[in-house]
Design a protein around this motif. Structure first.
Motif, PDB file in Angstrom:
ATOM      1  N   GLN A 114      27.044 -72.572  53.085  1.00  0.00           N
ATOM      2  CA  GLN A 114      26.043 -72.404  52.036  1.00  0.00           C
ATOM      3  C   GLN A 114      24.797 -73.243  52.330  1.00  0.00           C
ATOM      4  O   GLN A 114      23.680 -72.856  51.982  1.00  0.00           O
ATOM      5  N   ARG A 141      44.431 -82.282  53.014  1.00  0.00           N
ATOM      6  CA  ARG A 141      43.163 -82.845  52.556  1.00  0.00           C
ATOM      7  C   ARG A 141      42.727 -84.037  53.393  1.00  0.00           C
ATOM      8  O   ARG A 141      43.540 -84.705  54.022  1.00  0.00           O
ATOM      9  N   THR A 153      39.403 -80.294  51.545  1.00  0.00           N
ATOM     10  CA  THR A 153      40.056 -79.671  52.690  1.00  0.00           C
ATOM     11  C   THR A 153      39.005 -79.298  53.731  1.00  0.00           C
ATOM     12  O   THR A 153      37.810 -79.197  53.433  1.00  0.00           O
ATOM     13  N   GLN A 206      40.030 -70.974  57.672  1.00  0.00           N
ATOM     14  CA  GLN A 206      39.494 -69.640  57.457  1.00  0.00           C
ATOM     15  C   GLN A 206      37.973 -69.642  57.571  1.00  0.00           C
ATOM     16  O   GLN A 206      37.280 -70.490  57.046  1.00  0.00           O
ATOM     17  N   GLU A 218      33.141 -73.964  53.881  1.00  0.00           N
ATOM     18  CA  GLU A 218      32.478 -73.159  52.849  1.00  0.00           C
ATOM     19  C   GLU A 218      31.169 -73.806  52.407  1.00  0.00           C
ATOM     20  O   GLU A 218      30.132 -73.146  52.307  1.00  0.00           O
ATOM     21  N   SER A 230      38.748 -76.375  55.174  1.00  0.00           N
ATOM     22  CA  SER A 230      38.225 -75.048  54.854  1.00  0.00           C
ATOM     23  C   SER A 230      37.166 -75.121  53.759  1.00  0.00           C
ATOM     24  O   SER A 230      36.171 -74.387  53.790  1.00  0.00           O
ATOM     25  N   ARG A 231      37.336 -76.034  52.783  1.00  0.00           N
ATOM     26  CA  ARG A 231      36.325 -76.181  51.737  1.00  0.00           C
ATOM     27  C   ARG A 231      35.030 -76.763  52.313  1.00  0.00           C
ATOM     28  O   ARG A 231      33.927 -76.381  51.914  1.00  0.00           O
ATOM     29  N   SER A 245      36.027 -84.059  43.782  1.00  0.00           N
ATOM     30  CA  SER A 245      36.558 -82.884  44.474  1.00  0.00           C
ATOM     31  C   SER A 245      35.602 -81.721  44.250  1.00  0.00           C
ATOM     32  O   SER A 245      34.913 -81.656  43.224  1.00  0.00           O
ATOM     33  N   LYS A 294      34.741 -77.580  43.974  1.00  0.00           N
ATOM     34  CA  LYS A 294      35.264 -76.246  43.710  1.00  0.00           C
ATOM     35  C   LYS A 294      34.812 -75.309  44.831  1.00  0.00           C
ATOM     36  O   LYS A 294      33.954 -75.656  45.634  1.00  0.00           O
ATOM     37  N   LYS A 295      35.378 -74.128  44.862  1.00  0.00           N
ATOM     38  CA  LYS A 295      35.027 -73.146  45.887  1.00  0.00           C
ATOM     39  C   LYS A 295      33.543 -72.816  45.797  1.00  0.00           C
ATOM     40  O   LYS A 295      33.020 -72.518  44.718  1.00  0.00           O
ATOM     41  N   ALA A 296      32.854 -72.881  46.937  1.00  0.00           N
ATOM     42  CA  ALA A 296      31.417 -72.592  46.968  1.00  0.00           C
ATOM     43  C   ALA A 296      31.176 -71.104  46.751  1.00  0.00           C
ATOM     44  O   ALA A 296      31.828 -70.260  47.371  1.00  0.00           O
ATOM     45  N   GLN A 297      30.242 -70.783  45.866  1.00  0.00           N
ATOM     46  CA  GLN A 297      29.885 -69.398  45.569  1.00  0.00           C
ATOM     47  C   GLN A 297      28.459 -69.130  46.038  1.00  0.00           C
ATOM     48  O   GLN A 297      27.532 -69.838  45.625  1.00  0.00           O
TER      49      GLN A 297
END
Length: 204
Positions: A78, A121, A68, A14, A74, A70-71, A157, A159-162
């Motif tokens: 950033q 992964r 992953t 994505q 992300e 996708s991660r 691991s 977390k989702k990047a904000q």
């Protein structure tokens, strides 16, 4: 982890389409990518379970990042770069810098060792400065492999990047199967800087 074949399939890529606002790497097809991520390491917040806070990170020899695709996309959006699945090496080198900053407060340098894909992964293995120095000393002094420091591994691991927030990662002492794989792992840093030769994963 000495098996390099990329069997990853049906990964969620994505937002992996090229964006004109993001920088890209300049790599020659069929060769080794010598370009690097020219950006400051972002702020990073590392967390772990309360029971692991007393874990001795000073003597860690290896780090395994599980992430992953996708991660990764992300994270590098950033940072300001377009993640390029075909040339993972420079991105994994930068992920190592992020992990070194978060887990070790930049007191050690992580060097790519090898990787293996598993399901959705990728598990990317690194050596720490302590292990690298011990190996180099052994080469000079003829030290047997059995005399190297005990293998001590942590897993990381993300977390989702904000947007606008520090990157967040979690670390913990490696599980038994991960530590066992590291003990069998053969270094292949040159391969990690090459272009992938397998088919690009498709979206699920």
């Amino acid at each position: 982890m000495d098996t390099i074949a990329d069997s990853t399939t049906s990964l969620d890529l994505q937002a992996d389409e090229a964006s004109p606002k993001l920088r890209t790497l300049k790599c020659e097809p069929g060769g080794i990518c010598v370009d690097t991520i020219d950006a400051p390491v972002p702020e990073v917040r590392a967390t772990t379970e309360e029971c692991f806070r007393a874990f001795d990170r000073d003597n860690v020899t290896h780090v395994v990042i599980q992430v992953t695709i996708s991660r990764q996309a992300e994270i590098f959006r950033q940072v300001g770069y377009q993640y390029d699945w075909d040339w993972p090496g420079p991105f994994w080198e930068f992920l190592g810098k992020i992990a070194a900053k978060g887990v070790f407060d930049d007191k050690t340098e992580l060097r790519e060792l090898n990787y293996i894909p598993l399901g959705r992964r990728e598990f990317i293995a690194y050596t720490t400065s302590m292990w690298t120095a011990a190996v180099e000393t052994g080469k000079v002094g003829g030290t047997a492999q059995a005399e190297r420091p005990p293998v001590k591994v942590v897993e990381v691991s993300f977390k989702k990047a904000q947007p606008g927030q520090p990157l967040e990662l979690r670390w913990a002492p490696a599980r038994g199967p991960i530590a066992a794989k590291i003990k069998e792992c053969k270094p292949n840093p040159k391969y990690l800087m090459c272009q992938r030769t397998t088919n690009r994963p498709i979206r699920s």
